[in-house]
Design an enzyme around this catalytic site. Structure first.
Site, short mmCIF file in Angstrom:
data_model
loop_
_atom_site.label_atom_id
_atom_site.label_comp_id
_atom_site.label_asym_id
_atom_site.label_seq_id
_atom_site.Cartn_x
_atom_site.Cartn_y
_atom_site.Cartn_z
N ASP A 22 -48.01 -43.79 -2.04
CA ASP A 22 -47.76 -44.05 -0.62
C ASP A 22 -47.24 -45.47 -0.36
O ASP A 22 -47.73 -46.16 0.53
CB ASP A 22 -49.04 -43.85 0.20
CG ASP A 22 -49.79 -42.57 -0.15
OD1 ASP A 22 -49.12 -41.58 -0.48
OD2 ASP A 22 -51.03 -42.57 -0.09
N GLU A 197 -45.59 -34.80 6.15
CA GLU A 197 -46.33 -36.06 6.30
C GLU A 197 -45.42 -37.23 5.92
O GLU A 197 -44.25 -37.05 5.58
CB GLU A 197 -47.57 -36.05 5.40
CG GLU A 197 -47.26 -35.89 3.92
CD GLU A 197 -48.48 -35.65 3.05
OE1 GLU A 197 -49.54 -35.29 3.61
OE2 GLU A 197 -48.39 -35.80 1.83
#
Length: 321
Positions: A22, A197
């Site tokens: 991420d 996402e």
């Protein structure tokens, strides 16, 4: 204990760069900084964030621990037994730095997004004292408050928070207040196709690019798709997938776009270093960096994943006389 990263001695570029997931990346004073979930030598209990920087994308410097779970006073207010920190996003304004982060999991209580403030990019960051956004169920719609990203529009100077995904696969957008730690209003948007996402927004030549991850985070279908718009909040025109699994790397996603001092665009993302296999993947995700190329009409060409010395380096901008 601070997160430590051994400095590489190789004279060539390398992919993958280091363990983590991420990654939110940005240029700061000629260096590329990466703010990931986890990281080299870090705790995969997801109880803290660190930061890493490089002037050449060959060697990396640990910037230490910037925020720990036990420094977030409100984190236990929901009464849940366990809490984890995921997916940081960083923004700067008026000489301050803002760290936005996810607190999960969604069940048994709603996920939340927090924000902490610092005077320098490496912190220490001081939590604002309350959640900025809370997930849950509203009017029959499930929303998981994860994966925050803040974009300050160079045209209007408004700051927008993009968040959401996974459970419900719903993207929501808010305009932030001038203090960057409060919500001014929610902005209603159309849902971009194939959104799961990890939303990220960047602007180039007046076009706004909303990119995001699609699929399962631990499977071969994880990939990056994007849409374009004339404003930071749409309307979106879906453009397709630009980063997908190949023969040597699986599940690339949850990325950032970065413009270097020489005008080159890069994508910083995580991937699994393995050949195709059934989900769920085992092991750890790795952070990689690759080049982004735009066609004459402004669309993004499919991104080619690289290894070793084929990876990009960070070149210095020519000096002006």
């Amino acid at each position: 204990m601070s997160v430590a990263l051994a400095v590489a001695t190789s004279a060539i570029a390398r992919n993958p760069e280091f363990q983590g997931a991420d990654p939110h990346a940005m240029m700061i004073d000629g260096e590329l900084w990466v703010f990931p979930t986890g990281g080299p030598g870090g705790s995969w209990a997801a109880d803290r964030f660190g930061a890493f920087s490089s002037r050449d994308l060959k060697t990396w410097t640990s910037r230490g621990e910037i925020l720990r779970r036990d420094q977030i006073r409100w984190i236990g207010d929901d009464g849940a037994k366990d809490h984890f920190l995921w997916a940081p996003g960083v923004a700067t304004r008026n000489g301050k730095w803002y760290l936005y982060y996810s607190v999960g999991p969604q069940n048994p209580t709603p996920s939340r997004i927090g924000v902490a403030v610092a005077d320098t990019p490496q912190g220490p960051y001081r939590d604002s004292g309350r959640p900025l956004v809370t997930g849950g169920w509203r009017a029959g719609s499930q929303f998981e408050a994860i994966d925050p990203m803040v974009f300050v529009d160079p045209r209007s100077a408004k700051a927008y928070l993009y968040a959401g995904g996974s459970a419900g696969a719903k993207l929501r957008v808010w305009e932030l207040g001038p203090d960057m730690i409060s919500v001014a209003r929610e902005v209603k948007i159309d849902q971009p196709p194939q959104f799961t996402e990890g939303a990220f927004l960047h602007e180039r030549d007046g076009t706004y690019y909303l990119s995001y991850s699609h699929g399962h985070w631990n499977g071969p279908d994880y990939s990056v798709h994007y849409a374009t718009a004339p404003s930071p909040v749409g309307p979106w025109r879906y453009r397709g997938a630009i980063l997908t699994s190949d023969a040597r790397h699986q599940g690339p996603g949850h990325h950032s776009f970065v413009k270097t001092p020489t005008g080159e665009w890069l994508i910083v993302y995580h991937r699994w270093e393995q050949r195709s296999a059934p989900a769920p993947f085992k092991g750890e995700r790795q952070i990689a960096i690759d080049r982004v190329h735009y066609a004459a009409d402004g669309t993004i060409r499919p991104i080619v994943m690289t290894d070793g010395d084929a990876a990009p380096t960070l070149r210095k901008a020519p000096s002006r006389r």
